[in-house]
Design a protein around this motif. Structure first.
Motif, mmCIF file in Angstrom:
data_model
loop_
_atom_site.group_PDB
_atom_site.id
_atom_site.type_symbol
_atom_site.label_atom_id
_atom_site.label_comp_id
_atom_site.label_asym_id
_atom_site.label_seq_id
_atom_site.Cartn_x
_atom_site.Cartn_y
_atom_site.Cartn_z
ATOM 1 N N ASP A 734 0.839 -1.212 0.000
ATOM 2 C CA ASP A 734 0.000 0.000 0.000
ATOM 3 C C ASP A 734 0.867 1.253 0.000
ATOM 4 O O ASP A 734 0.568 2.231 -0.702
ATOM 5 N N ALA A 735 1.944 1.244 0.786
ATOM 6 C CA ALA A 735 2.823 2.424 0.831
ATOM 7 C C ALA A 735 3.480 2.660 -0.525
ATOM 8 O O ALA A 735 3.576 3.804 -0.998
ATOM 9 N N ARG A 738 1.045 4.254 -2.836
ATOM 10 C CA ARG A 738 0.969 5.709 -2.642
ATOM 11 C C ARG A 738 2.153 6.400 -3.292
ATOM 12 O O ARG A 738 2.017 7.477 -3.884
ATOM 13 N N ALA A 768 6.442 8.070 1.210
ATOM 14 C CA ALA A 768 5.782 6.770 1.024
ATOM 15 C C ALA A 768 6.804 5.658 0.813
ATOM 16 O O ALA A 768 6.626 4.528 1.293
ATOM 17 N N ASP A 771 8.117 4.713 4.167
ATOM 18 C CA ASP A 771 7.129 3.883 4.872
ATOM 19 C C ASP A 771 7.136 2.454 4.323
ATOM 20 O O ASP A 771 7.041 1.490 5.101
ATOM 21 N N GLY A 772 7.213 2.320 3.003
ATOM 22 C CA GLY A 772 7.248 0.988 2.420
ATOM 23 C C GLY A 772 8.463 0.193 2.858
ATOM 24 O O GLY A 772 8.379 -1.017 3.133
ATOM 25 N N GLU A 775 7.840 -0.988 6.456
ATOM 26 C CA GLU A 775 6.888 -2.100 6.512
ATOM 27 C C GLU A 775 7.503 -3.381 5.944
ATOM 28 O O GLU A 775 7.271 -4.481 6.468
#
Length: 866
Positions: A734-735, A738, A768, A771-772, A775
């Motif tokens: 999801d990141a 984005r 983003a 963040d990816g 994660e």
């Protein structure tokens, strides 16, 4: 019949009342200004607070205004008639019965049936007259008097009648002041007004006793003589002027020398002796040895003083070639260079009669850095007097402990000294780059040096080309120096020596705090360099860890030792502080980096995860470089004369080489395999040059194409991302989704030429991507933990859990997990200090008006946000 008469009488009364109301309404609307002025006159007449002379004048003006307003009201007044009253009353009734009773039958008057109908209609209208009511007048004039002046007049009149009297008789006022003395004889007034910058008050000459009066030079003397001309005369010797009219009613002059002042002709002839105090010129001088603050600040301590305060100060730095050692690259005749003049900051508030400050300037890249110079310090006061001091010094420069970096800086200095050194510098650079594998520990520094060498060999050296080559040499030296563990250790040793010397000399608490902070920064730099050297020392550190030879030090341990040193200094226990500082120095020099062995299980999955993680890092570096190129493109739109990449602060790791053909990580290790570096150096250099030209000349369209290619690469990477089926793996996808959408928006903005919007979109894409990566690291860590099961703790201690730790015990992000869970700034007082330093740096940059407006706007938004 009687009923009809009674009804007619009631109707007449209602018509009369309506008629009277219309009279009152039109009188109020036409004459309210006149009676407002009249009531205001009554208020002035009855008030005792108004001086009599003023009241007479005001009463005359108000009386004239009343007459004028009355005439204007009469001209606009329209007398209401009985028909007007009848029409107003009829308008309030349904079907207007009064108008119906006055009407005659126009059709069918000869027809009896029609006449009967008409008569019945009139009777019905007559019956409705019983419901008629007299119309109330509308006496409101608020639309004509929006400021309610009529009520103000009424209020003033009420106050005057309450606290005053309408029966008082105006009296001739008694005038106070000099005019009162005119009845008995001539008089005078005088003032002594010192210059405003002195901050001294103005003195009334009449309140000073005759005698000696001390005043500053430049004091303004103002005299006013009242009475018959010639009755009074002024005699003075303080202005140096030729007095032609001593009896002039108004006299104004300035005190330029000591002398006397007297006023003759009155009952008394006072004599003052004015002693003029001269305004001394300001003094300024260096207040210590010039210094250097890492990484790029030159410090010049200075002191200035003035009797009434310093208003400005500046320093002029000029090259002093006669004081230099004219050997090697300095043997040629130096080129003339314009002196460098810089303003020195003064305290914003407080007393400036004694100023002790430290000038800080980013001069380490200037051609004068490290050279003998002549400094001229100037200070000015409010009287435009200037004091200056000339002193010969060695302008401090940044120290380069790496031997190759120091050699590059020396060749840069020789180029600035004279363009005739082109051949000599070219030969030395060719010798330095001959065996690159043995000399350079940073491939990107080698490429930049080779680019500089080719520029030198291309054609005759011009000042513009010389500046570009010097910038390349500086960039290469910085990369070598910042990648050198020996340099970081040397800076740490110097910081420790300075702190130790300050403790021995009993320095002030402020100096101890400054040197302690400098040592903290040096320790952070040294530990960072140790962490970057971890891949090269991995096997050795692993063996030491197995033998129990290495020692792990946490940030809390270092902070506690530094705080303990400060506490001992505050308590005056200098010997114990020296001993603890020596222990800290030995601990830092013997610090080793430990690294665990990679886990045995899940090698295929971990290998795929590491490849994905490396791909995301490459994407982030590429996006950072593209964002830097877009920012420089935006700067060139606002400042076409500025050269792209002029500021090293605006260069990304890939942005500095255009399209990012070759990247290096923070440790200086190239993405290109080690075995291919020697073979592909020239090729990588050509690619770097081509990428730079594309980044500088391609414009927004070229940036849009690069953004599109980067977005497509991210899409492929997202589709092959490991960790499917887990919560962290889905969060990573999801990141990255984005990030892909943000890149698409940035691509569209770049194609449309909207560079500002593209920068915002690229910032969102980089957030983003981070963040990816986080994660994905969590997803890989979860998979690794699941494979190890219950024996994870034992395997971690014996074989290593795949994580690497830096010398402070923090996870360095080389294992499955990315980065560290710790706060970026840390915890405790050190975090607050770093946050303050960060905010101070943002404020400092936002105050530099020469920066591009887009950068200033970004800094202002940072200040507003935080």
């Amino acid at each position: 019949m009687a009923k009809d008469k009674q009804r007619d009488g009631a109707l007449l009364r209602k018509l009369r009342l309506t008629h009277m109301g219309m009279w009152a309404e039109r009188i109020a609307r036409s004459f309210w200004p006149a009676w407002t002025a009249a009531i205001l006159g009554l208020a002035v007449w009855s008030a005792d607070a108004v001086p009599p002379l003023w009241s007479v004048t005001l009463l005359g003006l108000l009386a004239l205004a009343t007459v004028i307003l009355l005439v204007v009201g009469l001209r606009g007044f329209r007398r209401p008639t009985a028909q007007d009253a009848r029409d107003r009353l009829d308008a309030t009734l349904p079907e207007r019965p009064l108008a119906t009773l006055d009407d005659d039958q126009a059709i069918g008057a000869g027809d009896a049936a029609s006449a009967a109908v008409w008569a019945a209609h009139q009777r019905r209208m007559a019956d409705r007259l019983s419901a008629a009511r007299a119309v109330s007048p509308d006496l409101r004039v608020s639309r004509r008097d929006p400021y309610a002046l009529r009520y103000v007049a009424l209020l003033l009149a009420a106050v005057g009648l309450t606290f005053g009297t309408v029966l008082r008789v105006p009296e001739v006022p008694t005038v106070a002041g000099p005019a009162a003395a005119l009845a008995t004889g001539p008089t005078w007034e005088g003032w002594l007004e010192p210059p405003r910058y002195t901050g001294l008050p103005t003195l009334a000459l009449s309140e000073l006793d005759p005698g000696v009066v001390e005043v500053p030079e430049g004091t303004r003397v103002t005299l006013r003589l009242y009475g018959e001309v010639g009755a009074l005369a002024v005699t003075e010797t303080v202005s140096g002027r030729d007095i032609t009219e001593p009896s002039a009613p108004i006299q104004d002059f300035t005190v330029v020398q000591s002398g006397t002042l007297s006023i003759d002709g009155g009952a008394e002839a006072p004599l003052w002796t004015l002693t003029a105090t001269p305004d001394s010129a300001p003094e300024i001088a260096l207040d210590g040895e010039p210094g250097f603050e890492h990484p790029d600040l030159v410090t010049l301590p200075w002191r200035a003083g003035d009797d009434y305060g310093v208003v400005s100060a500046e320093v002029t730095i000029a090259l002093n070639p006669d004081a230099s050692d004219r050997a090697h690259g300095l043997a040629a005749a130096p080129e003339p260079r314009e002196p460098l003049t810089l303003d020195m900051a003064l305290p914003i508030s407080g007393d400036r009669s004694e100023v002790i400050e430290i000038f800080r300037g980013e001069l380490t890249k200037h051609p004068f850095a490290g050279m003998p110079v002549t400094t001229t310090l100037r200070a000015s006061d409010a009287a435009e007097q200037t004091g200056e001091t000339v002193q010969d010094i060695i302008l401090p420069g940044r120290a380069f402990y790496d031997r190759v970096a120091a050699a590059l800086i020396e060749q840069r200095r020789d180029l600035f000294w004279s363009l005739d050194n082109q051949t000599r510098v070219t030969q030395i650079l060719r010798a330095i780059t001959w065996k690159a594998d043995e000399v350079f520990n940073n491939p990107s520094a080698f490429l930049v040096t080779r680019m500089a060498l080719r520029r030198l060999e291309a054609d005759t050296l011009t000042p513009e080309t010389r500046d570009e080559v010097a910038e390349m040499l500086w960039e290469a030296a910085i990369r070598l120096e910042e990648n050198s563990l020996d340099s970081a250790l040397e800076r740490l040793r110097q910081a420790q020596e300075r702190l130790s010397e300050a403790i021995r000399q009993g320095a002030s608490p402020e100096e101890i705090a400054r040197l302690t902070e400098e040592m903290r920064q040096a320790m952070d730099e040294y530990t960072r360099q140790l962490a970057q050297q971890q891949p090269q020392q991995g096997q050795q550190s692993q063996q030491q860890a197995q033998n129990g030879e290495s020692q792990e030090i946490t940030p809390d341990m270092l902070d506690q030792m530094m705080e303990r040193i400060e506490e001992l200094m505050r308590q005056g226990r200098t010997a114990e502080a020296q001993e603890l500082l020596q222990q800290l120095q030995e601990m830092m020099e013997n610090l080793q980096v430990t690294q665990g062995q990679p886990g045995q299980g899940g090698e295929g999955q971990q290998g795929q995860g590491q490849q994905a993680m490396e791909g995301l890092r490459d994407q982030l570096r590429e996006q950072q470089g593209l964002s830097d190129d877009a920012f420089r493109e935006l700067q060139e739109q606002f400042n076409p004369d500025a050269q792209a990449g002029e500021s090293s602060e605006n260069q990304g790791r890939s942005g500095g080489q255009g399209s990012g053909q070759q990247h290096t990580d923070q440790g200086g290790q190239s993405d290109q395999p080690q075995g291919q570096q020697g073979e592909g150096q020239d090729q990588a250099q050509n690619q770097g040059q081509g990428g730079a030209q594309q980044g500088e000349n391609g414009g927004a369209e070229a940036l849009a194409r690069r953004q599109e290619a980067l977005r497509q690469q991210l899409g492929d990477l997202r589709n092959n991302l490991p960790g499917a089926g887990t919560e962290s793996g889905q969060a990573a996808r999801d990141a990255l989704g984005r990030a892909e959408r943000a890149m698409r928006e940035a691509e569209r903005d770049l194609a449309e030429g909207n560079l500002g919007g593209a920068l915002d979109d690229q910032a969102q894409a980089m957030d983003a991507l981070r963040d990816g990566m986080q994660e994905l690291g969590r997803a890989l860590a979860e998979e690794q933990q699941g494979e190890r099961g219950e024996n994870r703790g034992q395997a971690s201690s014996q074989e290593g859990d795949g994580f690497r730790r830096d010398p402070l015990g923090r996870q360095s992000g080389e294992g499955a997990q990315l980065g560290t869970d710790e706060s970026l700034l840390g915890d405790g007082p050190d975090a607050a200090r770093r946050a303050r330093d960060l905010m101070d740096e943002i404020r400092r940059r936002s105050g530099e008006r020469e920066r591009p407006e887009v950068e200033l706007d970004y800094l202002r938004r940072l200040l507003d946000r935080f």
